[in-house]
Scaffold this motif. Sequence first.
Motif, PDB file in Angstrom:
ATOM      1  N   ILE A 224       0.859  -1.180   0.000  1.00 15.06           N
ATOM      2  CA  ILE A 224       0.000   0.000   0.000  1.00 15.06           C
ATOM      3  C   ILE A 224       0.896   1.230   0.000  1.00 15.06           C
ATOM      4  O   ILE A 224       1.932   1.264   0.664  1.00 15.06           O
ATOM      5  N   ASP A 225       0.489   2.228  -0.777  1.00 19.53           N
ATOM      6  CA  ASP A 225       1.195   3.516  -0.834  1.00 19.53           C
ATOM      7  C   ASP A 225       0.298   4.531  -0.138  1.00 19.53           C
ATOM      8  O   ASP A 225      -0.804   4.819  -0.598  1.00 19.53           O
TER       9      ASP A 225
ATOM     10  N   ARG B  50       6.134   2.305  -0.606  1.00 20.19           N
ATOM     11  CA  ARG B  50       5.190   1.190  -0.521  1.00 20.19           C
ATOM     12  C   ARG B  50       5.430   0.414   0.763  1.00 20.19           C
ATOM     13  O   ARG B  50       6.547  -0.030   1.033  1.00 20.19           O
TER      14      ARG B  50
ATOM     15  N   TYR C  62      -9.071  -7.015   0.908  1.00 20.54           N
ATOM     16  CA  TYR C  62      -9.086  -5.596   0.522  1.00 20.54           C
ATOM     17  C   TYR C  62      -9.851  -4.778   1.568  1.00 20.54           C
ATOM     18  O   TYR C  62      -9.402  -3.717   1.993  1.00 20.54           O
TER      19      TYR C  62
ATOM     20  N   HIS D 181      -6.174   4.974  -1.035  1.00 16.55           N
ATOM     21  CA  HIS D 181      -4.740   4.738  -1.209  1.00 16.55           C
ATOM     22  C   HIS D 181      -4.510   3.766  -2.360  1.00 16.55           C
ATOM     23  O   HIS D 181      -5.335   2.902  -2.627  1.00 16.55           O
ATOM     24  N   GLU D 182      -3.365   3.910  -3.014  1.00 14.30           N
ATOM     25  CA  GLU D 182      -2.989   2.958  -4.049  1.00 14.30           C
ATOM     26  C   GLU D 182      -2.512   1.687  -3.350  1.00 14.30           C
ATOM     27  O   GLU D 182      -1.687   1.736  -2.441  1.00 14.30           O
TER      28      GLU D 182
ATOM     29  N   SER E 258      -2.046  -2.910  -3.867  1.00 10.98           N
ATOM     30  CA  SER E 258      -2.124  -4.142  -4.638  1.00 10.98           C
ATOM     31  C   SER E 258      -2.057  -5.286  -3.645  1.00 10.98           C
ATOM     32  O   SER E 258      -1.233  -5.281  -2.732  1.00 10.98           O
TER      33      SER E 258
END
Length: 86
Positions: free
Chosen positions: A40-41, A47, A61, A72-73, A75
Motif C-alpha cells: 500500500i502507498d 510502498r 481488501y 490509497h494505491e 495491490s
Amino acid sequence: MSIEDPRFRPGSRPQSPEPSRRRHHAGAEEPETREYIGWIDLGDGNRIPLSVFAGDVDEAYERVVEQYGDGHELSIWNEEEANTWR
C-alpha cells in the motif's frame, strides 16, 4: 490467542493461523482463510508491505481499507491463486 479471538475455546490448545478448513461448533464449514500479501502507498511514494489473512481477496481488501482508510494505491494477492493456471 486471546479470549476475544473467535477460535478460542476454554481448555483447547491454540490453533495455528495457517490456512485450513476447520469446523465450528454447529458443524458447518468455516470459509478457508488464506494469506494475501501486497503493498500500500499512503501517499508519500513509499510502498508498505501488507500481509492479511482472509477468506477471499475482497475480504482482504476490505480489511486493508479498514486499517488504512480508503483512497490509497494498493495491490493485494494470494500467492497460491497467482500461481494457478487459468
